[in-house]
Motif scaffolding. Sequence first.
Motif, PDB file in Angstrom:
ATOM      1  N   ASP A  36       0.849  -1.567  -0.125  1.00  0.00           N
ATOM      2  CA  ASP A  36      -0.135  -0.753  -0.036  1.00  0.00           C
ATOM      3  C   ASP A  36       0.901   1.026   0.162  1.00  0.00           C
ATOM      4  OD1 ASP A  36       1.017  -0.569   2.401  1.00  0.00           O
ATOM      5  OD2 ASP A  36      -1.427  -0.225   3.332  1.00  0.00           O
ATOM      6  N   HIS A  37       2.192   0.703   0.592  1.00  0.00           N
ATOM      7  CA  HIS A  37       2.901   2.459   1.271  1.00  0.00           C
ATOM      8  C   HIS A  37       3.655   2.788  -0.132  1.00  0.00           C
ATOM      9  CE1 HIS A  37       1.557   2.246   5.394  1.00  0.00           C
ATOM     10  NE2 HIS A  37       2.071   3.054   5.543  1.00  0.00           N
ATOM     11  N   SER A  38       4.268   2.055  -0.883  1.00  0.00           N
ATOM     12  CA  SER A  38       4.990   2.356  -2.163  1.00  0.00           C
ATOM     13  C   SER A  38       4.336   1.845  -3.484  1.00  0.00           C
ATOM     14  CB  SER A  38       6.408   1.922  -1.912  1.00  0.00           C
ATOM     15  OG  SER A  38       6.616   1.572  -1.014  1.00  0.00           O
ATOM     16  N   GLY A  43      -5.400  -3.833  -1.342  1.00  0.00           N
ATOM     17  CA  GLY A  43      -5.631  -2.122  -0.438  1.00  0.00           C
ATOM     18  C   GLY A  43      -4.388  -1.618   0.680  1.00  0.00           C
ATOM     19  N   ILE A  44      -5.124  -0.631   1.432  1.00  0.00           N
ATOM     20  CA  ILE A  44      -4.594  -0.079   2.446  1.00  0.00           C
ATOM     21  C   ILE A  44      -4.412  -1.063   3.463  1.00  0.00           C
ATOM     22  CG2 ILE A  44      -4.200   1.932   4.852  1.00  0.00           C
ATOM     23  CD1 ILE A  44      -5.304   3.799   2.086  1.00  0.00           C
ATOM     24  N   VAL A  45      -3.673  -1.487   4.661  1.00  0.00           N
ATOM     25  CA  VAL A  45      -3.790  -2.757   5.032  1.00  0.00           C
ATOM     26  C   VAL A  45      -4.919  -2.392   5.878  1.00  0.00           C
ATOM     27  CG1 VAL A  45      -1.671  -1.066   6.435  1.00  0.00           C
ATOM     28  CG2 VAL A  45      -2.059  -4.261   7.190  1.00  0.00           C
ATOM     29  N   HIS A  46      -5.269  -1.206   6.644  1.00  0.00           N
ATOM     30  CA  HIS A  46      -6.461  -1.224   7.853  1.00  0.00           C
ATOM     31  C   HIS A  46      -7.760  -0.679   7.134  1.00  0.00           C
ATOM     32  CE1 HIS A  46      -2.532  -0.379  10.028  1.00  0.00           C
ATOM     33  NE2 HIS A  46      -2.318   1.167   9.226  1.00  0.00           N
ATOM     34  N   VAL A  47      -7.500  -0.459   5.383  1.00  0.00           N
ATOM     35  CA  VAL A  47      -8.925  -0.487   4.303  1.00  0.00           C
ATOM     36  C   VAL A  47      -9.416  -1.730   4.980  1.00  0.00           C
ATOM     37  CG1 VAL A  47     -10.365   0.338   2.715  1.00  0.00           C
ATOM     38  CG2 VAL A  47      -8.617   1.564   4.362  1.00  0.00           C
ATOM     39  N   GLY A  63      -8.798  10.632   0.532  1.00  0.00           N
ATOM     40  CA  GLY A  63      -8.065   9.358   0.689  1.00  0.00           C
ATOM     41  C   GLY A  63      -7.356   8.879   2.333  1.00  0.00           C
ATOM     42  N   SER A  64      -6.608   7.426   2.197  1.00  0.00           N
ATOM     43  CA  SER A  64      -6.049   7.710   2.923  1.00  0.00           C
ATOM     44  C   SER A  64      -6.675   6.390   4.449  1.00  0.00           C
ATOM     45  CB  SER A  64      -5.411   8.969   4.725  1.00  0.00           C
ATOM     46  OG  SER A  64      -6.550   9.083   5.294  1.00  0.00           O
ATOM     47  N   CYS A  65      -5.764   6.157   5.063  1.00  0.00           N
ATOM     48  CA  CYS A  65      -6.420   4.783   5.559  1.00  0.00           C
ATOM     49  C   CYS A  65      -7.773   5.510   6.871  1.00  0.00           C
ATOM     50  CB  CYS A  65      -5.849   4.509   6.175  1.00  0.00           C
ATOM     51  SG  CYS A  65      -4.350   5.033   7.825  1.00  0.00           S
ATOM     52  N   CYS A 105      -0.965  10.925   1.246  1.00  0.00           N
ATOM     53  CA  CYS A 105      -0.944  10.762   2.004  1.00  0.00           C
ATOM     54  C   CYS A 105       0.155  10.591   3.007  1.00  0.00           C
ATOM     55  CB  CYS A 105      -1.457   9.128   3.015  1.00  0.00           C
ATOM     56  SG  CYS A 105      -1.660  10.231   4.831  1.00  0.00           S
ATOM     57  N   LEU A 106       1.563  10.086   2.147  1.00  0.00           N
ATOM     58  CA  LEU A 106       2.531  10.176   2.876  1.00  0.00           C
ATOM     59  C   LEU A 106       3.820  10.527   2.054  1.00  0.00           C
ATOM     60  CD1 LEU A 106       4.041   7.358   4.177  1.00  0.00           C
ATOM     61  CD2 LEU A 106       2.559   7.458   1.963  1.00  0.00           C
ATOM     62  N   ALA A 107       3.679  10.972   0.860  1.00  0.00           N
ATOM     63  CA  ALA A 107       3.930  11.463  -0.857  1.00  0.00           C
ATOM     64  C   ALA A 107       5.584  10.391  -0.536  1.00  0.00           C
ATOM     65  CB  ALA A 107       4.949  12.833  -0.522  1.00  0.00           C
TER      66      ALA A 107
END
Lengths: 471, 196
Positions: A64-66, A112-116, A350-352, A415-417
């Motif tokens: 999800d992050h990179s 997807g984003i792990v927390h989603v 967006g974002s978790c 969210c974290l660029a």
Amino acid sequence: MPLTLLDKIWDRHVVVAPAEPGLPTVLGIDLHLVHEVTSPQAFAELERRGLRVRRPDLTLATMDHSTPTDPTIDRAALRVLDAAGAAQLDRLEENCARHGVPLYSLGDERQGIVHVIGPELGVTQPGMTIVCGDSHTSTHGAFGALAFGIGTSEVAHVLATQSLLQHRPKSFEVRIEGRRQSGVTAKDFILAVIAEIGIDGGTGHVFEYRGQAIRDLDMEGRMTVCNMSIEGGARAGLVAPDETTFDWLRGRPFAPKGAAWDAALEDWRALPTDAGAAFDRSIALDASRIEPMITWGTNPGLAISIRGRVPAPAEFSDGARATVEKALAYMALEPGENLLGRKIDVVFVGSCTNSRLGDLQAAAGVMRGRRVAPGVRMLVVPGSRRVKRQAEEQGLDRVFREAGAEWREAGCSMCLAMNNDRLEPGQYSVSTTNRNFEGRQGPGGRTFLASPLTAAASAVAGRIADVREML
Amino acid sequence: MRRVEGKVAPLPIDDVDTDQIIPASYLKVTDKSGLAEGLFANWRGAGDATFVLDRPERRDAIILLAGHNFGCGSSREHAPWALLGAGFRAVLSTRFADIFRSNALKNGLLAIEIDTSPHAELMARAQAEPDLRLTVDLERRLVELPDGGSVPFQIDPFARTCLLQGVDQLGYLLEQLPHIDAWEATHAARLDTRVG
Ligand code: SF4
């Protein structure tokens, strides 16, 4: 003795109780979520010691992050554009394959984003202990699970032993009673809570969110609230499971089925805090007095209601004054000014915190039949492939596209660029994310945190807007 | 590890988050080396050497004297790795964010909490005296000043014992495996992530 929800979950997971005060508990872990950024050094540690993943059946990995969220960038293109990011994805695939850990890679319908994805697949269940090398693991507490972020050393501990050394946290009741006003969302609740207690108010504690206004939230709203527990300093936040929780979970891919579901329900119904249980700390807020909130500073506690004024350093205690002055300088804001009507450059939904179907529906509801203001760039990034598909089935992607917004693939994105989705130096954004730290969305970028409703209204206005005027 | 002795870099800013300690763009690694390059990357190198780590007289500091609530935000262990990579051995604050403190101590970076008023005095001295050397004595739980004064500090007692006796926390947990087996036998998991 009456027990809190926290007590009940903790007590069930004590593997070895501390022999003397000050020593940690060996705490058993029910679910370990893994992503590409905080796991490679942990897998390397296992290799170094010749260890295996103890419970791949209680471990789940995603990317999800990179990951790129630009639909034109596939895996091959990523290798060229972002070799380091691609290497992290490759490494996660190798590690998961070697250890038999299930992984939802880029392209998988469940990615997807792990927390989603944890909640939407039903792997997140009441009463569990859940950890992940990510501070927003607190999100899963919305289901009445004790869920908290860990560092990479601890990721290795859990991979190898399915347990952690933990000190018992203190309990902190956050009670929100009353009815929320129209135009006010779960995001506004949590921003109001953090503004009240400060970003270190919950250090050493676990929040339990209670009261009618919390009960009235749907699961997505509860996740938004629990998600930002870490922004209030608490590693975890909890909401007691109830019929809303069970209705949401029933029939999800990993939820218990048949007789196992009935047994689980009986167990889950015993989890909520007993009447008369004591908390180490408590605060209470009145939902009817919470307005749409927006941050003005460079931490999530520096927030005001949308019609409020940016405060002056003199209004803060001695210790906080320097932080406030630094925040004002970074944001290029003057004390006493209104944020309402201030020109913005970017809107990020967006974002978790706020990328679930309900968040996108809320934003689309404002955008329908309207356009993103000239000169403003709007990105809408669904939290998971599943959210993306559901949103497309409802035609939300068309609403956003026709309004002039970009519709993206699932991931953390701006969210974290970590990739090219980022603010330019000096740009202002209204973001539905959780962190407005300096440079969080790109070096020199300036972030106003707000709800999806406020973000959408601001995209249309090209300025910070009060969504209540558009509803 | 018993004592850390050396020069001090004062950073009198509260609520320094881990995105400042190491921005996300430096997290695209699969090992722990080379992270010092990202340490305070958005604050360093402004050209005017106003940031403490840019000042020549602070270059060889190994103790970071930080403000309140240091290390809040993201759980990235890259933050202590970057500090260690840049030569820091201890961070002093009035309070750390929970995850940062845990991460730091697991890597042998001493996250030391001292009371507000001695912290303020130390900060004033460290700002005025670039050559000030402090000693963090883990055994006696004291920060010692060169003139004989000292300040008591708090630290997680288990982490302290591990550091003093060279106990590795994962090794300690692995010794608990018989207990973990026994607990798992009574605490049936409801989930299998491999089928769903
Ligand atoms: S969306 Fe943002 S806060 Fe959430 S896991 Fe991704 S990077 Fe972290």
